[in-house]
Enzyme design. Sequence first.
Site, PDB file in Angstrom:
ATOM      1  N   GLY A  67     -11.930   3.998  -0.286  1.00 12.73           N
ATOM      2  CA  GLY A  67     -12.819   4.905   0.421  1.00 12.73           C
ATOM      3  C   GLY A  67     -14.053   4.264   1.019  1.00 12.73           C
ATOM      4  N   ASP A 115      -3.050   7.532  -4.005  1.00 14.51           N
ATOM      5  CA  ASP A 115      -4.297   8.153  -4.467  1.00 14.51           C
ATOM      6  C   ASP A 115      -4.846   9.115  -3.417  1.00 14.51           C
ATOM      7  OD1 ASP A 115      -4.686   5.689  -2.987  1.00 14.51           O
ATOM      8  OD2 ASP A 115      -6.828   5.914  -3.361  1.00 14.51           O
ATOM      9  N   ASP A 150       0.861  -1.178   0.000  1.00 16.27           N
ATOM     10  CA  ASP A 150       0.000   0.000   0.000  1.00 16.27           C
ATOM     11  C   ASP A 150       0.902   1.233   0.000  1.00 16.27           C
ATOM     12  OD1 ASP A 150      -2.222   1.524   0.020  1.00 16.27           O
ATOM     13  OD2 ASP A 150      -2.911   0.970   2.019  1.00 16.27           O
TER      14      ASP A 150
END
Length: 632
Positions: free
Chosen positions: A186, A121, A86
Amino acid sequence: MEIRERDGLARIARFDTPHGTIETPTVLPVINPNIMDITPEEMKKYGVHGVITNSYIILRNDRLREEAEKYGVHSLIGYDGPVMTDSGTFQSYVYGSVEFNNRQVVEFQKTIGSDILTILDIFTTPSSSRQEVENAITETYRRMLEVNDAGGMIAGPIQGGIYPDLRKRSAELMNSTNASYLPIGGVVPLLESYEYDKLVDIILNSKLNVSFGKPIHLFGGGHPMFFAFAVYLGVDLFDSASYVKYAKDDRLIYPDGTRDLARIIEIPEWSPLFDKYTVKELKELPKEQRSVELSRHNLKAIFMEISEIRERIYEESMDQYLAQKAKSHPSLLKAYVKVMQYSKMLEKYQDLFKKAAYFFYDSFSTKNTYVARLEKFTSKYLTSKKKETYVFSRKDWLPGYTNLNFVRDVYERTECNALIPWSGIMVPAELENTYPIEQTVSSGLEPDPDVSAISESISPFDIRVYKGESVDSDKIRSFDLEKIRTIADYQFGYGIGKDFFKDDVRIFKSKTGRIRGVFDKGNKLIATLRNDGFFTLTFHGATLLYNVSKSPNLRVFVKNESAEYNAKGYSVFFKFILDADPDIIAKNETLVVNENGELVAVGKATVSGKELREYSDGIAVKIHEGRDQSAK
């Protein structure tokens, strides 16, 4: 992605990484390189195929960074399998910013040998405004383009907040880049607040707007409670730190929820702690040791659910499993209702038939994808014929138990339609033996069909409730012929049946009255009429279907180098497909056509038409007769 098994959008598939193959659906446990109470190597015994660790944590720690840069991330965490990294997006959201930019983070992930890299992101939450979400999508897309040439497998997160149209836009943008791995981001706040119905919208608007050839990952979706729903909607992978986080709070994960250690009296037999501790002994362990042991239990619960889901996909019983899971929590039931609202959209990805029987539970079963498919067909059946229609109660005509008196005394002497009850709707009697009408196991709680609903298709004055009457006239048609024509209309496209089965075809039946063969001038048209009620075509039958149907209907167009082998009976592989009818239904008969437009084989599609055009590995059409075999 190479697909191995499927059930609608749910799939067992696999893809390769530099450090091994990942088979989905699966979970990537989160590894904190600073604290590894359960090593990745130990995790293998639970069914772990890969792990995820945070490159940002490694990058900002001098010791970890130096070791990772020198020996690689696999050496750092002691794991020789696939490792995803990540980027620090969540840390950026929590702390406001991170001290590294997107390109630096991606380059670092490459340097340490990550198998799946993730861009930095922009994280959005359910409370983010529409403008904030639009800005995040634009910036995330820009960052993906910034590293488009980075090489390797890059994860391009799909954002969009709670706005379905923005999820669609983000999905399309990420799909247009070199991102070969697509996480849905999200969503953690929604998972934590049990807003699963909103996740249904988010997942479908992401999944259905990207290539089926790319893995879909639900970021942060690490609790097994929602796994079945997510997989049913097309999610392939999850990551989970919950196995550790819950353990630290003395919480035990179960497939259907979470329980506090203080409130349990039994350790389940499937738990790795079952033969090791009593509940009392577990509670008395030192806090740190207890957390490690509970982490093992939680990891087992997570992968036990994954194993069950994989089995359900193989059995093709995900519909049943979802219905069962829906009753385990009110929030899941709400999500189930939302899934049912998408039935018409999901119907095109549903198989023609399944290994598993169709289960009718309750009124929710009337919203199933098969119900949507049959309602659509029944409307065509009625509007195209527009004539007197007889409707039956369950006691007068059950699927598989033909009302022979009606067939003899009314049906074959008139041009009437006949509708029988099934799962709370009315369906053509001619389809009584097809899946899932005859293959239904029912609770007996079906509502009586609303006969007035069919008045939208025909005049209510033309509806007759059968009461045992007889028509005094000669026989003008054959129920058996009309049955196979209606099945052909349903299986191959409305209007095909009459052209495919001419008046002079010969129909052969078994001793039990089942249709088993159809011949046209001595040539066998169908190899068999299976127990699911549908046709398997011979090459002669396929040739006739090719002639009476319009291109591209039911067709898969392949390269000539493949066609040569398909004509001999070998399967069609995805990589040789040039194009395909987007409306092909998985498991339906499929016409294989070469670059010259010539029919070379007939077989069964393994996936839907959209999928046929998007996978690159694996078998696309299983051939049961090729042109060269037919000529022998």
